[in-house]
Structures are given as structure tokens and as C-alpha cells.
Scaffold this motif. Structure first.
Motif: not given
Length: 241
Positions: A13-17, A35-47, A51-61
Motif C-alpha cells: 500500500a505504501q509503495a504507490p505513495s 523557472m516555471e516556479l519563480a523565485p519567491g513564489a508560494s507553494l500550495d501544499e493542498v494543491a 495534483e499528485f494524489g498524496l496526503s499532506r504529511p508526505p508533502v510537508r515531509e
């Protein structure tokens, strides 16, 4: 000791994640370097999680990991942001770049294996093809791969982290160098391609002094076009090494 069925099911179950997390990491690194993401650009954890089918904890990690690598900046109670490129950070880059590139390239000439040199030649083939094919993003990424490979060939764990941090801003600044706006810049790009070839040759010959001198010239060649990032066209930028 045999593993029970529940442990095996949990691993499955963990492998796909983990795969999705690796895909997100690669995508974020490429977006920042291109530079598709400009210096200083905010990163939206939820988005990003959606987009990548993940929960927020692995994104924060992953954010913490990429902050340690220098791609993003984390501050308490603030949204994660792409690493900034202000005057002080760029001045530090221009001061450190020749020192780190020369040191790693000279050590590569002393310690590289033939298999590593062959790998560097393959990267150079892709870089040359990207230049000839006018593929700007690929030029940036293959140049990054080229210098990172040399850093690994140096076999020095103290220098490699510093090189990796330099390469982030090298790639972002390189977007100006790899998009020539006139004949002079086009000629300098062709010269940079040849310098890569000369660096490989010096490493192959185990000539550390020659390898160091060529990469020093390589850094100086790119400096003027990279410095145009911090000033409007026609305005001189004096950043001493």
C-alpha cells in the motif's frame, strides 16, 4: 524471521505513495530549475497533494527535505516559498561559484573512474543535442547534470552539498545564458559547449590543473549573461569574484 501478511500488505500500500512522492519531488525540482516556479513564489501544499494524489504529511515531509537542499524556504506560520534570488544571495553565488567548480573539477580529474567519465560523455552528448536543437529547458537540465556528475566524480562529501546548492541558482540564472539574444551570446553558448568537451578531455588525461583552469574560464564566460538577471539590459553589474 518471516514477515507476516499484514506487513507485506502495508508495504504494498505504501509503495504507490512513495512513487507519487518521488514524482512530486522530481516535478518540483524541474519546475524550480526551469523557472516555471519563480523565485519567491508560494507553494500550495493542498494543491500539490491533490495534483499528485498524496496526503499532506508526505508533502510537508518533502518540503522539509527540499528546504534542506536549498530549493525552497520554510518559515514558521508562513507558506513554503521557492528559494529567493536577491542581491545578497546572487553576490554570494558569484563569489562561491568559481571556488566550488574549480575544486570539484580538479578533484574529478584526480579521482574519476573510467565508468564515470563515460557517463559524463553521455551527458555531454545530450547537452550538445539540446543546444543544437534549441531546447532551452533541456539545455538547463543537462548542464545541471553535467556539473553534478563532475561533483560526484570528485568523491568529496564536503564539497558535494555546496555544489548542489550552487547548481540550483546556476540553472535558474542559466535561463538567460541558454536563450541567446544576439550573435555574441550565441557564439558564447557555442564556446561553452566546447569548454565542456575540453573539461572532459582534461579529466580523461588526469590533468587537474588544466581541468581547473578550463572550468574557471567556463564560469567567467557565463557570468556576464547570468548577471543580466539582476539588472535591466544596458545596466552594468559589477560583481567581483
Amino acid at each position: 524471521m518471516k514477515r507476516n501478511v499484514e506487513e507485506l500488505d502495508r508495504d504494498d500500500a505504501q509503495a504507490p505513495s512513495q512513487d507519487r512522492k518521488a514524482t512530486l519531488a522530481q516535478a518540483l525540482r524541474h519546475r524550480i530549475l526551469r523557472m516555471e516556479l519563480a523565485p519567491g513564489a508560494s507553494l500550495d501544499e493542498v494543491a500539490l497533494a491533490e495534483e499528485f494524489g498524496l496526503s499532506r504529511p508526505p508533502v510537508r515531509e518533502l518540503m522539509r527535505q527540499m528546504a534542506a537542499e536549498g530549493y525552497i524556504e520554510l518559515e514558521a506560520n508562513r507558506t513554503a516559498r521557492v528559494a529567493s534570488m536577491n542581491y545578497d544571495s546572487l553576490r554570494n553565488y558569484f563569489l562561491a561559484a568559481p571556488l566550488i567548480y574549480v575544486a570539484t573539477t580538479k578533484l574529478a580529474a584526480a579521482h574519476a573512474t573510467q565508468a564515470e567519465i563515460d557517463g559524463l560523455k553521455r551527458i555531454q552528448e545530450r547537452f550538445r543535442a539540446a543546444v543544437e536543437g534549441n531546447a532551452v529547458d533541456e539545455r538547463v537540465l543537462e548542464n545541471d547534470h553535467f556539473h553534478f556528475a563532475i561533483g560526484k566524480m570528485a568523491h568529496n562529501p564536503y564539497l558535494l552539498p555546496s555544489l548542489c546548492r550552487l547548481l540550483i541558482d546556476h540553472a535558474r540564472l542559466g535561463k538567460t545564458f541558454y536563450q541567446p539574444r544576439d550573435e555574441r551570446m550565441d557564439a558564447e553558448l557555442a564556446e561553452a559547449v566546447q569548454q565542456h568537451e575540453d573539461i572532459i578531455d582534461a579529466i580523461q588525461r588526469r590533468d587537474a590543473d588544466a581541468a581547473g583552469e578550463i572550468v574557471r574560464e567556463h564560469v567567467y564566460l557565463a557570468r556576464r549573461n547570468m548577471a543580466s538577471y539582476v539588472a535591466p539590459e544596458g545596466v552594468a553589474v559589477a560583481i567581483e569574484f
